[in-house]
Design an enzyme around this catalytic site. Structure first.
Site, mmCIF file in Angstrom:
data_model
loop_
_atom_site.group_PDB
_atom_site.id
_atom_site.type_symbol
_atom_site.label_atom_id
_atom_site.label_comp_id
_atom_site.label_asym_id
_atom_site.label_seq_id
_atom_site.Cartn_x
_atom_site.Cartn_y
_atom_site.Cartn_z
ATOM 1 N N TYR A 224 8.005 -0.838 -46.299
ATOM 2 C CA TYR A 224 6.600 -1.084 -45.925
ATOM 3 C C TYR A 224 5.702 0.101 -46.290
ATOM 4 O O TYR A 224 4.648 -0.058 -46.909
ATOM 5 C CB TYR A 224 6.537 -1.362 -44.424
ATOM 6 N N SER B 123 -2.464 1.527 -44.673
ATOM 7 C CA SER B 123 -1.983 1.932 -43.351
ATOM 8 C C SER B 123 -1.860 3.442 -43.303
ATOM 9 O O SER B 123 -1.710 4.094 -44.351
ATOM 10 C CB SER B 123 -0.601 1.314 -43.107
#
Ligand code: NAD
Ligand code: MG
Length: 303
Positions: free
Chosen positions: A208, A195
């Site tokens: 995350y 990401s």
């Protein structure tokens, strides 16, 4: 605003700002992991638009998170490029998964469903072994499944969540790759999903973002390790994409209406815009690409 974020021809030249829905969106909260079916607008996974060119003819792929979002778009594209597919997802996502099965079969390819929780080591092993058996081989491994739950303050981030995010995003990657590598032939490809958060972590995605930078280092290391076997491993690092992950706690609900608004391309990406990169990295076209990170960010480039 249209209710389906679809474009009829994703290959025709057009203005990328206008190609898919722009903010604002409804808040539409769902509980984790959420269903694509219930989103408005429905994400575009390339159902109407993706055209295959035989780039994965005869290939055998295992895709986690294949029921919705980026994993679903990848599954549709891979099937239309000629691959048979094992789909993994959570049991609560069966309704989304069945739509994908229909699309794979409509493309004339085999779809094998192996739902289950990849945060369990024993299941990861079973998934790879059963997937390999069901397809009569395995030569593409795509790890897309992931957990993202926004928490503003480290004092409110529980050990349970921290652990589950790492189990789902990092340990599962280790367990699945470990089981798969011995089964992969020369020419096989592994694609992991990181990401923009690996490089520009948001304050409310502490756990995350940490997993997503781990995925980059893990894949670069693995790529060097498996190169001698003729296996390539790469990473895709998306920016914000219109998927159930975001509206089921991945972002605070009040951020959903303006998801992607501040990016140069002024909107979130659609899963259909990620699939071509997974196809490229899976296929022999990318034969000299390994250990790389490919950004698809809407104009917020990777360093
Ligand atoms: P998504 O909700 O459609 O997909 C995530 C999938 O993960 C779910 O469908 C679910 O099947 C799977 N999953 C979660 N926990 C699991 C578990 N314990 N066992 C098995 N499967 C599990 O959302 P998405 O956005 O397509 O997410 C796919 C990947 O893309 C994730 O790794 C995510 O981190 C990454 N990503 C997404 C965005 C975004 O903005 N949507 C941005 C960057 C990276
Ligand atoms: Mg899902």
């Amino acid at each position: 605003m249209t209710n389906v974020a679809t474009t009829k021809n994703q290959f025709a030249m057009q203005d990328p700002l206008e190609q898919y829905p722009q903010p604002e969106f409804d808040k539409q909260p769902q509980s984790e992991p959420g269903l694509a079916q219930e989103m408005s607008p429905k994400p575009d996974h390339g159902e109407e638009s993706y055209q295959g060119f035989g780039r994965l003819a005869g290939r055998k792929a295992l895709i986690t998170g294949a029921d919705s979002g980026i994993g679903r778009a990848t599954a549709i594209a891979f099937a239309r490029e000629g691959a048979d597919i094992v789909l993994n997802y959570l049991e609560s996502e069966e309704k989304d998964a069945q739509e994908v099965v229909e699309l794979i079969e409509a493309a004339g390819q085999k779809a094998v469903t192996l739902p289950g929780d990849i945060s369990e080591e024993s299941f990861c092993k079973t998934l790879v072994e059963q997937g390999h058996k069901a397809l009569g081989g395995l030569d593409i491994l795509v790890n897309v499944a992931g957990k993202q739950q926004a928490v503003e303050d480290i004092e409110d981030l529980t050990t349970e969540q921290f652990d589950q995010t790492f189990k789902t995003n990092v340990y599962a990657l280790f367990w699945i790759c470990k089981a798969a590598v011995p089964l992969l032939p020369p020419g096989a490809t592994i694609i992991n999903t990181s990401s923009i958060q690996a490089y520009q972590p948001s304050p409310n995605l502490l756990d995350y973002a940490s997993t997503k930078s781990t995925i980059v280092a893990f894949t670069k290391s693995l790529a060097k390790q498996v190169a001698a076997k003729g296996i390539r491993a790469n990473v895709v690092a998306p920016g914000p994409v219109w998927t159930p992950l975001q509206i089921s706690g991945g972002q605070p609900t009040e951020k959903i209406p303006n998801l992607g608004a501040k990016l140069p391309l002024k909107r979130p990406g659609q899963p259909a815009e990620l699939a071509p990169i997974y196809v490229l990295l899976a296929s022999q076209e990318s034969s000299y690409v390994t250990g790389e990170v490919y950004g698809v960010t809407g104009g917020n480039p990777l360093p």
